[in-house]
Scaffold this active site. Structure first.
Site, PDB file in Angstrom:
ATOM      1  N   ASP A 156      14.946   1.275  20.866  1.00  0.00           N
ATOM      2  CA  ASP A 156      16.040   1.634  19.944  1.00  0.00           C
ATOM      3  C   ASP A 156      17.104   2.507  20.622  1.00  0.00           C
ATOM      4  O   ASP A 156      18.301   2.304  20.406  1.00  0.00           O
ATOM      5  CB  ASP A 156      15.485   2.388  18.725  1.00  0.00           C
ATOM      6  CG  ASP A 156      14.872   1.437  17.702  1.00  0.00           C
ATOM      7  OD1 ASP A 156      15.183   0.231  17.728  1.00  0.00           O
ATOM      8  OD2 ASP A 156      14.075   1.910  16.860  1.00  0.00           O
ATOM      9  N   LYS A 192       6.229   2.422  13.113  1.00  0.00           N
ATOM     10  CA  LYS A 192       6.687   2.901  14.429  1.00  0.00           C
ATOM     11  C   LYS A 192       5.998   4.204  14.845  1.00  0.00           C
ATOM     12  O   LYS A 192       5.679   4.388  16.011  1.00  0.00           O
ATOM     13  CB  LYS A 192       8.203   3.118  14.419  1.00  0.00           C
ATOM     14  CG  LYS A 192       9.015   1.829  14.335  1.00  0.00           C
ATOM     15  CD  LYS A 192      10.504   2.131  14.436  1.00  0.00           C
ATOM     16  CE  LYS A 192      11.337   0.892  14.201  1.00  0.00           C
ATOM     17  NZ  LYS A 192      12.769   1.104  14.410  1.00  0.00           N
ATOM     18  N   SER A 210      14.498 -10.490  12.775  1.00  0.00           N
ATOM     19  CA  SER A 210      14.005 -10.587  14.156  1.00  0.00           C
ATOM     20  C   SER A 210      13.424 -11.965  14.475  1.00  0.00           C
ATOM     21  O   SER A 210      13.658 -12.489  15.575  1.00  0.00           O
ATOM     22  CB  SER A 210      12.972  -9.495  14.437  1.00  0.00           C
ATOM     23  OG  SER A 210      13.611  -8.244  14.448  1.00  0.00           O
TER      24      SER A 210
END
Ligand code: NAP
Length: 293
Positions: free
Chosen positions: A113, A77, A28
């Site tokens: 996502d 998450k 990322s």
């Protein structure tokens, strides 16, 4: 936007970050910094190793130090859901946050996502059909019932795709169906070779959300080698290696293979848009991500 010289930081540089553990392998930073440089924005995207136990303190740091935004990866998450001022409906439903961003002074949590998966899938299908945009198939086989499967199953089911979910631990798939409030028509099956071969061979879309086939395990495939057919779409969320055994075998039999890098780039671009209001170049991000694998 500023006149900032590419790569230089200023007294006004704002920080974007990815938190996770491990985070050292993350591509990322390469992908987001490439977009930042191309757009000439006074931003920098930095990886931070944050263990789950330290997440509350790290999020407090985001607030106090005025980070512009954060991505969250394994294992953060799920715990992040409880730490934001405002949670998107989608994040509440799938129980996961991969993006922290600010809205009117409130720290918000969302997951890009699901949209990253669907938008990248539609784009690849559109390229294949030559019509720009193609409709989703009526049914799909999803392999795996972990965190990424939640986003994929939610995205597909909420668009009316009938699902069969296969998982090694069957109870986990049943819990996923229950917690996501999916339709009773969703089928849950074990990862048994004979059964998988039969179901896969009649599924127009197969999505691998298991970690089988990742770089440390690249001789493995979650499916037998002989269950693909021309026109079928096989989407492997694994992106390293870029050509998994699953994708190689599917392509050899005429299926359209889609590599997980497409979803990774799209979800990243959607996060970037939440932070900056600008949708970055997918090509720039994909090239940078691919080069850093
Ligand atoms: P996760 O929550 O840990 O779930 C892992 C899944 O893989 C579970 O369903 C697990 O089954 C299954 N599994 C693992 N090893 C297995 C084995 N040897 N045999 C059978 N099943 C096995 O992980 P995740 O976050 O969903 O990530 C899964 C994969 O997706 C990873 O490769 C990750 O890199 C990739 N991913 C890609 C993107 C992208 O943007 N492209 C985004 C997120 C994740 P059990 O339930 O039985 O343990």
């Amino acid at each position: 936007m500023t006149d900032r010289i590419a790569g230089g930081l200023t007294g006004k540089t704002r920080v974007l970050a990815v938190f996770g553990a491990p985070v050292e392998h993350s591509i990322s930073p390469a992908m987001h910094n490439a977009a930042i440089l191309e757009l000439g924005m006074d931003l920098v995207y930095v990886p931070f190793r944050v263990e789950a136990a330290d997440l509350p303190a790290a999020v407090e740091g985001v607030r106090r130090m005025g980070f512009l935004g954060v991505n969250l990866t394994i294992p953060l998450k799920e715990p992040a859901v409880k730490l934001v001022d405002e949670l998107s409906e989608l994040s509440a439903r799938i129980g996961a946050v991969n993006t922290l961003y600010w809205k009117e002074g409130r720290l918000c949590g969302h997951s890009t996502d699901a949209d990253g998966f669907i938008l990248s899938l539609e784009k690849e299908m559109g390229k294949q059909s030559g019509e720009g945009k193609a409709g989703l198939p009526a049914e799909a086989l999803v392999l795996g019932a972990g965190g990424s499967s939640r986003a994929v199953c939610f995205a597909l089911a909420s668009r009316g795709v009938r699902l069969t979910i296969a998982n090694r631990t069957i109870e986990r798939a049943e819990t996923l169906v229950q917690e996501l409030g999916l339709d009773k028509g969703v089928k849950v099956i074990p990862m048994e070779e004979k059964l998988l071969r039969r179901v896969a061979a009649s599924s127009p879309l197969v999505v691998n959300t298991t970690s089988i086939g990742m770089v440390y395990d690249s001789s493995q495939s979650p499916l037998p080698s002989d269950c693909f057919y021309p026109g079928q779409i096989v989407y492997d969320l694994v992106y390293n290696p870029p050509e998994t055994r699953l994708l190689a075998e599917a392509r050899r039999q005429g299926a359209l293979g889609v590599n997980g890098l497409k979803m990774l780039v799209y979800q990243g671009a959607l996060s970037f848009e939440l932070w900056t209001g600008v949708f970055p170049s997918l090509d720039t991000m994909e090239t940078a991500a691919g080069n850093s694998l």
